[in-house]
Design an enzyme around this catalytic site. Sequence first.
Site, PDB file in Angstrom:
ATOM      1  N   CYS A   1       3.298  -3.207  -8.654  1.00 37.68           N
ATOM      2  CA  CYS A   1       2.939  -4.151  -7.705  1.00 37.68           C
ATOM      3  C   CYS A   1       3.730  -5.375  -8.049  1.00 37.68           C
ATOM      4  O   CYS A   1       3.912  -6.155  -7.239  1.00 37.68           O
ATOM      5  CB  CYS A   1       1.372  -4.338  -7.947  1.00 37.68           C
ATOM      6  SG  CYS A   1       0.655  -4.493  -9.662  1.00 37.68           S
TER       7      CYS A   1
ATOM      8  N   HIS B   1      -4.262  -6.260 -10.421  1.00 37.69           N
ATOM      9  CA  HIS B   1      -3.096  -5.861  -9.297  1.00 37.69           C
ATOM     10  C   HIS B   1      -2.391  -7.255  -8.991  1.00 37.69           C
ATOM     11  O   HIS B   1      -2.912  -8.181  -9.307  1.00 37.69           O
ATOM     12  CB  HIS B   1      -3.964  -5.617  -7.924  1.00 37.69           C
ATOM     13  CG  HIS B   1      -3.043  -5.039  -6.939  1.00 37.69           C
ATOM     14  ND1 HIS B   1      -2.019  -3.979  -7.302  1.00 37.69           N
ATOM     15  CD2 HIS B   1      -2.921  -5.374  -5.630  1.00 37.69           C
ATOM     16  CE1 HIS B   1      -1.486  -3.693  -6.066  1.00 37.69           C
ATOM     17  NE2 HIS B   1      -1.989  -4.432  -5.088  1.00 37.69           N
TER      18      HIS B   1
ATOM     19  N   ASP C   1      -0.998  -6.860   0.433  1.00 34.73           N
ATOM     20  CA  ASP C   1      -1.265  -6.029  -0.335  1.00 34.73           C
ATOM     21  C   ASP C   1      -0.004  -4.841  -0.805  1.00 34.73           C
ATOM     22  O   ASP C   1       0.060  -4.193   0.592  1.00 34.73           O
ATOM     23  CB  ASP C   1      -2.664  -5.265  -0.515  1.00 34.73           C
ATOM     24  CG  ASP C   1      -2.991  -4.398  -1.804  1.00 34.73           C
ATOM     25  OD1 ASP C   1      -1.905  -3.785  -2.347  1.00 34.73           O
ATOM     26  OD2 ASP C   1      -4.193  -3.998  -1.891  1.00 34.73           O
TER      27      ASP C   1
END
Length: 238
Positions: A69, A182, A200
């Site tokens: 991520c 995250h 995201d």
Amino acid sequence: MQSKIFWGLMLVSLALNNPKTLAQTLPLSPQLIPFNSSQGEQLLLDSQARQDYFLLSNQFVTQINQAYCGVASSVMVLNALGLSAPESRQYKPFHVFTQENFFDREETKKVVSADLVSRRGMTLAQLGDLLISHGAKVKVYYGSDIDLDRFRFLLLQNLSKRDNFAIVNYLRKTIGQERGGHISPIAAYNQRTDRFLILDVSRYKYPPVWVKAIDLWQEIKTTDADAGKTRGFVLVTK
Ligand code: CA
């Protein structure tokens, strides 16, 4: 012929009724507003701080493994800033930041190895140093050091200008998502609802979401055990 059509329709019907055959994201907690809804779209249209949305959406990528991520978010921001990129092996002779060439530079490998990031992800401090290794200027903010008003102000100010970007490191669990730490870029702020839009990068799992400022702030105040510090966010410029 009719029997072929019948069985064709049966297969379509089975596929639609069997969730395992569908590409679908996980259910969202009611405290989040999905961007892929009419309400989510309207929040962007009504936003007064959405400069970063347009440049980031041109570079929006899905992380190539479940720990990447931070790499995916960095690639989006570095390309949006227009920094000098290494040659891409896939797109030779073109130069563009990709998740595959992100660790090609010696300075980048010195911060942390691609192998370690593939297994454990990265800390907020590593995110900052990795971006610096590619020539960006970075300011790192820890959740422990910042109150809600300042958090909102700094992000709002950034989202109103095109030449800088914000990446946030948060704990998903706090907003009812699965589950761990995250990292993703922030693209816009909606004043009326006091919500930020997170682009995201785990697009196989969740759509972009509008999250309440207070919820996002609480997420960045959680402790990252790998770092021994809280999570937070980085502001990035050329
Ligand atoms: Ca900005």
